[in-house]
Design an enzyme around this catalytic site. Structure first.
Site, short mmCIF file in Angstrom:
data_model
loop_
_atom_site.label_atom_id
_atom_site.label_comp_id
_atom_site.label_asym_id
_atom_site.label_seq_id
_atom_site.Cartn_x
_atom_site.Cartn_y
_atom_site.Cartn_z
N TRP A 36 37.11 -36.03 -48.48
CA TRP A 36 38.13 -37.45 -47.59
C TRP A 36 38.21 -37.05 -46.76
O TRP A 36 37.82 -38.30 -45.70
CB TRP A 36 38.53 -38.00 -49.00
CG TRP A 36 39.83 -37.99 -49.45
CD1 TRP A 36 40.09 -36.23 -49.30
CD2 TRP A 36 40.89 -38.32 -48.56
NE1 TRP A 36 41.71 -36.64 -49.14
CE2 TRP A 36 41.84 -37.68 -49.28
CE3 TRP A 36 41.37 -40.16 -48.85
CZ2 TRP A 36 43.17 -38.23 -49.36
CZ3 TRP A 36 42.58 -40.48 -49.22
CH2 TRP A 36 43.75 -40.04 -48.94
N ASP A 37 38.54 -35.81 -45.68
CA ASP A 37 39.42 -35.62 -45.00
C ASP A 37 38.05 -36.91 -43.72
O ASP A 37 39.06 -37.18 -42.63
CB ASP A 37 38.90 -34.52 -45.17
CG ASP A 37 39.87 -33.77 -45.36
OD1 ASP A 37 39.99 -33.98 -46.81
OD2 ASP A 37 40.71 -32.68 -45.53
N GLU A 93 47.70 -35.24 -54.94
CA GLU A 93 47.63 -34.62 -56.24
C GLU A 93 48.22 -33.90 -57.18
O GLU A 93 47.66 -32.76 -57.99
CB GLU A 93 46.43 -33.31 -55.78
CG GLU A 93 45.17 -34.06 -55.26
CD GLU A 93 44.13 -33.47 -53.85
OE1 GLU A 93 45.52 -32.37 -53.45
OE2 GLU A 93 43.29 -33.60 -53.55
N LYS A 136 52.53 -35.51 -53.13
CA LYS A 136 51.77 -34.79 -51.98
C LYS A 136 52.00 -34.86 -50.77
O LYS A 136 51.36 -34.06 -49.63
CB LYS A 136 50.54 -34.08 -53.13
CG LYS A 136 49.83 -32.82 -52.27
CD LYS A 136 49.39 -32.37 -52.82
CE LYS A 136 48.11 -31.42 -51.73
NZ LYS A 136 46.70 -30.18 -52.50
N GLN A 137 51.27 -36.33 -50.74
CA GLN A 137 50.81 -36.45 -49.99
C GLN A 137 51.08 -38.09 -49.94
O GLN A 137 51.30 -38.88 -51.38
CB GLN A 137 49.45 -36.31 -49.01
CG GLN A 137 48.43 -36.83 -50.38
CD GLN A 137 47.60 -35.98 -50.46
OE1 GLN A 137 46.94 -35.10 -50.73
NE2 GLN A 137 46.12 -36.30 -49.22
#
Ligand code: BGC
Length: 731
Positions: A330-331, A475, A587-588
């Site tokens: 998806w980056d 994640e 994580k993000q």
């Protein structure tokens, strides 16, 4: 303003792996890491071509390291130039972002005491993507002796130990050129390279040698103190993905390149880049570091983009390293694509067509799971089949051996499917490319919506639709239910698909009927979509405006990040995977990512509330490299320019400073794309309105000007933004 060069003034062997990534060059057809032309003990050159994958039985599918084109060896009186022997008296390497030329100047004293100045230049042609060139200037400072140059093609390459190629053919073409043809041993991709070496000074003798796997051209001459030689190497490369007869194409292209000569090829290169920068450049005045690091990010994105084909897209680590094996995540759609949509729309279309051509893989994945429509692979390669490894070793702080951890992303990180749809819709909204939507995009929109409608489950007790057992962008938490990002994007996907159906019905009735018929989308089916849209659970609390990241998040243990400072690694690495899963450690950004993407759905109030709640729970510095740039964009939107700038700097240093310690694996493409978004959408405050993009700048202290161009529905808009006391100028 001269802020176009990435320069290294000292040679530090220990930094080579990361610097090789930084000095990657490319042209949208291939990428080549900044390994030295003459090699170095323990280092091997890497060139990756779009779409050239090979399957390794059981292990994985990966982009294949192509036979190397940069090889260039210089012998002075029999002593081979190499920087790990003799003495390096001075050294400078620079990457000129303006034209993509990488130059290295070395003053070297051989073990026998001869001093030579060498200047290597190389580039991958943007104007003729199958052509590559190396030029070497050799000047004797103090010796009179024979000089021998060897340049060819070496097929003796591997991917960190894995050999992918079979030799098909090789040999001299004439006294100054050679060719090599190889084939991947599983996927059967044929690759041909042809190379020529040319030294124009009189008295030079050229000969071609047919060394096994490494056909080489040799040029021999003499140098006396003060004298120089200029040697040009040209290489042409084709694969069976480009043409039926790659060998003939390579030999012919090589002949043309030789006819043109280095100067003419360089001129075409400079012109092609000038054209690209004309539209894609961003100027930041008042902050040279920010200006250069963003330009560098845009350079790396531009060389990695599939410019010349639509069946490949940009891997997470671009074409600059082995990280993630060249797979697409998806980056690409969420982080990198917006830059292309707004500045290089034809390239953005290629990237999205890749998702169209990989629909069969996505459909198969859905069918295998007993679901409908298209379920995109979390990690995608050539066919769209799932290529995420199931097990990988993870190192925790106190263990030397990696512990094998089951990776669930390929099974349950579902949001990729909505991310692809989001990108398709956004491209359409910005470019107005109807042809694309009609023939490619609509099918993606409908197939992804079908997937969500079949994946959502009715919970009779709670009277809601739920999406169970997923991984969201964060994640650190797997096997969760009702991840806000996943559910929010799935709902958006269904709604957007209904809009596309309306558009098809009004504008392309016949095509729409055919598509809906083929996909079995009857009115009853579409009504079921509407029921899912209405009933899909989003944990939004109207009292606080907070959105729960997933069902049960509020019950997890709270962690005070300060208690673990100072640290040099992620909290997950410190606490372990299992403990982190039980804690409020992200994580993000996850909920924040949803608010960022769907800024017309959620209110400013929701953004503020969730920002204050989730930011202290997010491991921005040591979590995912995808985090900081988006945090920067959001902080700017919130109006906290100090934090925004801090996050921006963090993102800007990801590759140039290797601040995560893993740049050796390749450029962080998502960070590069995120930087553009942080600057344009964050500091520039650009938002898309029904009348096109408008800017509401919030420039960090010290920035005196921010200027860029955006293409909206075929029209180029120039943004020239200043601090608030100056009026923004929009042409
Ligand atoms: C991140 C993902 C990302 C992947 C590839 C992971 O560490 O959590 O969001 O897609 O890296 O960059």
């Amino acid at each position: 303003m001269e802020n176009w060069k990435i320069v290294e003034e000292t040679f530090v062997p220990d930094l080579m792996p990361y610097r090789e990534t930084v000095y990657t060059i490319g042209n949208g057809y291939l990428g080549t890491r900044g390994t030295f032309e003459e090699g170095y003990a323990g280092r091997s050159p890497v060139t990756l071509l779009h779409g050239v994958f090979n399957d390794l039985a059981i292990v994985h599918t990966e982009l294949v390291n192509a036979p190397t084109w940069i090889d260039f060896h210089v012998y002075i009186g029999g002593a081979r130039f190499r920087m790990d022997q003799g003495e390096v008296l001075s050294y400078r390497r620079e990457l000129d972002l303006r034209n993509g030329v990488l130059t290295r100047t070395v003053l070297w004293r051989s073990p026998a005491g001869s001093t030579v100045q060498l200047i290597f230049e190389r580039f991958a042609s943007l104007a003729s993507p199958h052509i590559l060139a190396v030029r070497c200037h050799i000047t004797s400072v103090d010796f009179s002796s024979a000089v021998e140059l060897r340049a060819g093609i070496s097929g003796i390459v591997d991917n960190e130990g894995y050999r992918h190629w079979q030799l098909l053919d090789q040999g001299p073409v004439d006294s100054q050129s050679v060719h090599l043809q190889v084939r991947t041993n599983a996927t059967g991709v044929v690759l041909s390279e042809a190379a020529a070496l040319h030294v124009s000074q009189p008295g030079i003798v050229h000969s071609a040698r047919d060394c096994l796997w490494a056909p080489t051209v040799i040029a021999e001459g003499q140098l006396a103190p003060g004298q120089s030689l200029v040697a040009d190497k040209f290489v042409a490369i084709y694969t069976s993905r480009d043409t039926k007869d790659p060998a003939a194409a390579a030999v012919e292209a090589l002949a043309q390149a030789r006819d043109s000569g280095y100067a003419e090829l360089l001129e075409a290169q400079t012109e092609a880049w000038a054209l690209l920068w004309e539209r894609s450049n961003v100027v930041i005045e008042g902050d040279e570091e920010a200006d250069l690091s963003l330009r560098y990010a845009l350079f790396q994105l531009s060389i990695a983009a599939p410019r010349f084909e639509e069946r490949a897209s940009i891997p997470a680590k671009t074409l600059s390293g082995y990280g993630y094996r060249g797979h697409v995540f998806w980056d690409t759609e969420i982080f990198m694509l917006p830059f292309f949509i707004y500045t290089q729309p034809a390239v953005a279309r290629n990237m999205l067509e890749y998702r169209y051509w990989t629909l069969p893989g996505a459909r198969q994945k859905a069918t295998k799971e007993g679901l409908e429509g298209a379920m995109y692979a979390w990690e995608s390669a050539e066919t769209g089949a799932e290529t995420t490894p199931r097990w990988i070793p993870v190192w925790t702080q106190d263990k030397e051996e990696g512990e094998l951890v089951r990776i669930w992303c390929g099974d349950i990180e579902l949001h990729i499917t909505a991310d692809v749809a989001y990108a398709v819709y956004n491209y359409w909204r910005v470019t107005g490319d109807e042809d694309f939507m009609r023939y490619y995009g609509a099918e993606i929109m409908l197939e992804t919506a079908r997937f969500w409608a079949s994946r959502a489950e009715w919970n009779a007790e709670r009277q809601v639709y739920e999406i169970c057992d997923v991984i969201g962008p964060d994640e650190n938490h797997d096997h969760v239910t009702n991840n806000a990002f996943t559910n929010g994007m799935a709902r958006w996907n269904l709604e957007a698909a209904l809009q596309v159906i309306e558009w098809l019905r009004s504008n392309h009735t016949q095509h729409g009927d055919e598509l809906l018929g083929r996909l079995g989308l009857t009115d009853t089916r579409l009504d079921q979509w509407r029921t899912v849209i209405e009933g899909l659970y989003i944990g939004f609390d109207p009292g606080t405006s907070l959105i729960e990241q997933f069902s049960g998040f509020y019950e997890l243990q709270e962690v005070l990040f300060e208690e673990y400072e100072p640290r040099t690694t992620s909290l997950q690495a410190i606490l372990g995977v299992a403990t982190t899963q039980q804690c409020q450690i992200l994580k993000q950004p996850d909920v924040l990512m949803l608010l960022y993407l769907l800024d017309d759905v959620y209110t400013e109030e929701a953004l503020h509330a969730n920002w204050s709640y989730y930011t202290p729970k997010t491991d921005v510095t040591y979590g995912s490299s995808l985090g900081p740039a988006i945090q920067a964009a959001l902080a700017a939107r919130i109006g906290d320019l100090e934090q925004a700038y801090h996050f921006f700097e963090l993102a800007a240093g990801t590759d140039l400073l290797d601040n995560r310690g893993n740049t050796s694996e390749g450029i962080h493409g998502a960070t590069a794309g995120g930087l553009w978004q942080a600057v344009v959408f964050g500091f520039g405050g650009v938002r898309l309105t029904p009348d096109g993009p408008v800017a509401e700048p919030r420039l960090p202290a010290g920035w005196t000007r921010l200027a860029f161009k955006l293409c909206y529905r075929g029209e180029w808009l120039e943004f020239d933004l200043r601090q608030p006391d100056d009026e923004p100028l929009i042409h």
